[in-house]
Write an enzyme that holds these catalytic residues in place. Structure first.
Site, PDB file in Angstrom:
ATOM      1  N   ASP A  37       0.830  -1.204   0.000  1.00  0.00           N
ATOM      2  CA  ASP A  37       0.000   0.000   0.000  1.00  0.00           C
ATOM      3  C   ASP A  37       0.866   1.257   0.000  1.00  0.00           C
ATOM      4  OD1 ASP A  37      -2.281   1.473   0.023  1.00  0.00           O
ATOM      5  OD2 ASP A  37      -2.751   1.166   2.138  1.00  0.00           O
ATOM      6  N   HIS A  54       2.742   3.241  -8.928  1.00  0.00           N
ATOM      7  CA  HIS A  54       2.578   1.797  -9.153  1.00  0.00           C
ATOM      8  C   HIS A  54       3.798   1.226  -9.878  1.00  0.00           C
ATOM      9  CE1 HIS A  54      -1.376   1.992  -7.536  1.00  0.00           C
ATOM     10  NE2 HIS A  54      -1.892   2.682  -8.538  1.00  0.00           N
ATOM     11  N   LEU A 148      10.591 -21.022  -4.294  1.00  0.00           N
ATOM     12  CA  LEU A 148       9.624 -20.052  -3.779  1.00  0.00           C
ATOM     13  C   LEU A 148       8.314 -20.116  -4.566  1.00  0.00           C
ATOM     14  CD1 LEU A 148       8.955 -17.462  -2.034  1.00  0.00           C
ATOM     15  CD2 LEU A 148       9.860 -16.138  -3.956  1.00  0.00           C
ATOM     16  N   LEU A 212      -7.116  -4.857   7.154  1.00  0.00           N
ATOM     17  CA  LEU A 212      -6.864  -6.018   6.282  1.00  0.00           C
ATOM     18  C   LEU A 212      -7.395  -5.825   4.865  1.00  0.00           C
ATOM     19  CD1 LEU A 212      -7.601  -8.983   8.732  1.00  0.00           C
ATOM     20  CD2 LEU A 212      -5.408  -7.902   8.197  1.00  0.00           C
TER      21      LEU A 212
HETATM   22  C1  FPP Z   1      -2.122   0.141  -3.222  1.00  0.00           C
HETATM   23  O1  FPP Z   1      -1.576   1.434  -3.185  1.00  0.00           O
HETATM   24  C2  FPP Z   1      -1.526  -0.600  -4.305  1.00  0.00           C
HETATM   25  C3  FPP Z   1      -2.211  -1.196  -5.310  1.00  0.00           C
HETATM   26  C4  FPP Z   1      -3.672  -1.196  -5.415  1.00  0.00           C
HETATM   27  C5  FPP Z   1      -1.500  -1.874  -6.396  1.00  0.00           C
HETATM   28  C6  FPP Z   1      -0.294  -2.626  -5.955  1.00  0.00           C
HETATM   29  C7  FPP Z   1       0.450  -3.034  -7.137  1.00  0.00           C
HETATM   30  C8  FPP Z   1       1.797  -2.989  -7.230  1.00  0.00           C
HETATM   31  C9  FPP Z   1       2.679  -2.585  -6.139  1.00  0.00           C
HETATM   32  C10 FPP Z   1       2.473  -3.428  -8.447  1.00  0.00           C
HETATM   33  C11 FPP Z   1       2.122  -4.843  -8.709  1.00  0.00           C
HETATM   34  C12 FPP Z   1       3.115  -5.485  -9.476  1.00  0.00           C
HETATM   35  C13 FPP Z   1       2.934  -6.630 -10.103  1.00  0.00           C
HETATM   36  C14 FPP Z   1       4.091  -7.331 -10.585  1.00  0.00           C
HETATM   37  C15 FPP Z   1       1.611  -7.222 -10.342  1.00  0.00           C
HETATM   38  P1  FPP Z   1      -2.543   2.665  -3.399  1.00  0.00           P
HETATM   39  O2  FPP Z   1      -2.595   2.979  -4.848  1.00  0.00           O
HETATM   40  O3  FPP Z   1      -3.870   2.362  -2.785  1.00  0.00           O
HETATM   41  O4  FPP Z   1      -1.799   3.778  -2.614  1.00  0.00           O
HETATM   42  P2  FPP Z   1      -2.489   4.985  -1.823  1.00  0.00           P
HETATM   43  O5  FPP Z   1      -3.228   4.362  -0.665  1.00  0.00           O
HETATM   44  O6  FPP Z   1      -1.334   5.801  -1.382  1.00  0.00           O
HETATM   45  O7  FPP Z   1      -3.387   5.690  -2.779  1.00  0.00           O
END
Ligand code: FPP
Length: 257
Positions: A37, A54, A148, A212
Site C-alpha cells: 500500500d 505503481h 519459492l 486487512l
Molecule cells: C495500493 O496502493 C496498491 C495497489 C492497489 C496496487 C499494488 C500493485 C503494485 C505494487 C504493483 C504490482 C506489481 C505486479 C508485478 C503485479 P494505493 O494505490 O492504494 O496507494 P495509496 O493508498 O497511497 O493511494
C-alpha cells in the site's frame, strides 16, 4: 497501582526502541503475505501521476521477491489488485492490469532460473485477456518449479473467496456427494484459492494503514501482523528482514497459554 502502570508503560517504550535482529538461522516464516500500500501517496508527494507510484511499486516487488527467495521463504503472496480496486479511475485500472505482463516480461526468465513457481490467486473472470494470458504463461512455464511459491492476488477479495468456497460445497451437498455435517474447517480450506499453501505466518502492510482490506480473511486467523508507515515504493529488503526479525521475537500461542 498507577506507579505499576507507569513502570509497565516505560518498559514497553524501552522495548520498542530495541529493534529485533533478524536471525538467518532462526525460524523463517513459511508463508508471508504482503499488502503493498501507498503507491498513490508516494507519487502524490512528488507531484507525479499515481501510476508512476505503481510503476515504482513494481520495482519494490522485484526486490522483495529476491529477498524472500534468498532466505528460503516457501510462499510469498502479494496483494496486487483487489475486487474493490475496480472503483479506481479507468486509466489507473488499465495501468495496473498491464503491470503483471510488464513485470513478467522482464522477470520471468530469472524467476525460472531461481526455481520460483508463479501463480495467480483470484477470479480471472473480469480481468482483461492480456492480463490473464500473462499469468497463464507464467503459471505454465513455472509449473514444475519447487522453490519459492510466488502468488499474485489479482481481482482478489477475501469475502468473495469464502462465498465461492461455500457455493462449491453447497453444490456437492446438493449432488449428494457430501453431508452438511461433514463440512469442517479443513474442508473449507481446501476450497479456497490458497488450498495448496499453508496459512500466512506473517502479514506485512505498508503505508501506515492498520487494516486487512478484505485480504485473506480466513487464512489470517492466527497470522502475526506487522505494519510500517513506509510507503510501498520506499519499502526495502532491510525492512522486510526487520519484519521477519520482529516475527522471530514473537511467541505464537494459537489461543493456548
Ligand atoms: C495500493 O496502493 C496498491 C495497489 C492497489 C496496487 C499494488 C500493485 C503494485 C505494487 C504493483 C504490482 C506489481 C505486479 C508485478 C503485479 P494505493 O494505490 O492504494 O496507494 P495509496 O493508498 O497511497 O493511494
Amino acid at each position: 497501582m498507577l506507579d505499576r502502570i507507569g513502570q509497565m508503560m516505560v518498559r514497553k517504550a524501552n522495548q520498542s526502541e530495541q529493534r529485533p535482529v533478524f536471525d538467518k538461522a532462526g525460524e523463517i516464516p513459511r508463508h508471508i503475505a504482503v499488502i503493498m500500500d501507498g503507491n498513490g501517496r508516494w507519487a502524490q508527494k512528488r507531484n507525479l501521476p499515481r501510476i508512476v507510484g505503481h510503476r515504482s511499486g513494481m520495482q519494490t516487488v522485484k526486490e522483495i521477491v529476491k529477498a524472500a527467495d534468498s532466505i528460503g521463504v516457501q510462499t510469498l503472496t502479494m496483494y496486487a489488485f483487489s475486487t474493490e480496486n475496480w472503483k479506481r479511475p479507468r486509466e489507473e485500472v488499465d495501468y495496473l492490469m498491464k503491470l503483471p505482463q510488464e513485470f513478467l516480461s522482464t522477470e520471468l526468465e530469472e524467476l525460472i532460473e531461481r526455481n520460483v513457481r508463479v501463480r495467480m490467486l483470484g477470479d480471472p473472470q473480469g480481468l482483461p485477456p492480456h492480463t490473464v494470458e500473462a499469468m497463464n504463461i507464467a503459471e505454465e512455464r513455472t509449473r514444475q518449479n519447487t522453490g519459492l511459491q510466488l502468488n499474485f492476488a489479482l481481482n482478489y477479495g477475501g469475502r468473495t473467496e469464502i462465498v465461492k468456497a461455500v457455493q462449491d460445497l453447497a453444490r456437492k451437498v446438493q449432488a449428494g456427494m457430501l453431508k452438511p455435517e461433514e463440512i469442517d474447517e479443513a474442508m473449507l480450506t481446501q476450497h479456497l484459492y490458497t488450498r495448496d499453501f499453508p496459512d500466512p505466518d506473517l502479514l506485512i502492510r505498508t503505508s501506515g494503514e492498520i487494516r486487512l482490506s478484505n485480504f485473506m480473511l480466513w487464512q489470517l486467523a492466527y497470522t502475526e501482523l506487522w505494519f510500517t508507515d513506509v510507503l510501498w515504493p520506499d519499502f526495502t529488503k532491510e525492512l522486510f528482514f526487520e519484519a521477519i526479525a520482529e516475527y522471530q521475537s514473537r511467541a505464537r500461542r494459537y489461543g493456548a497459554v
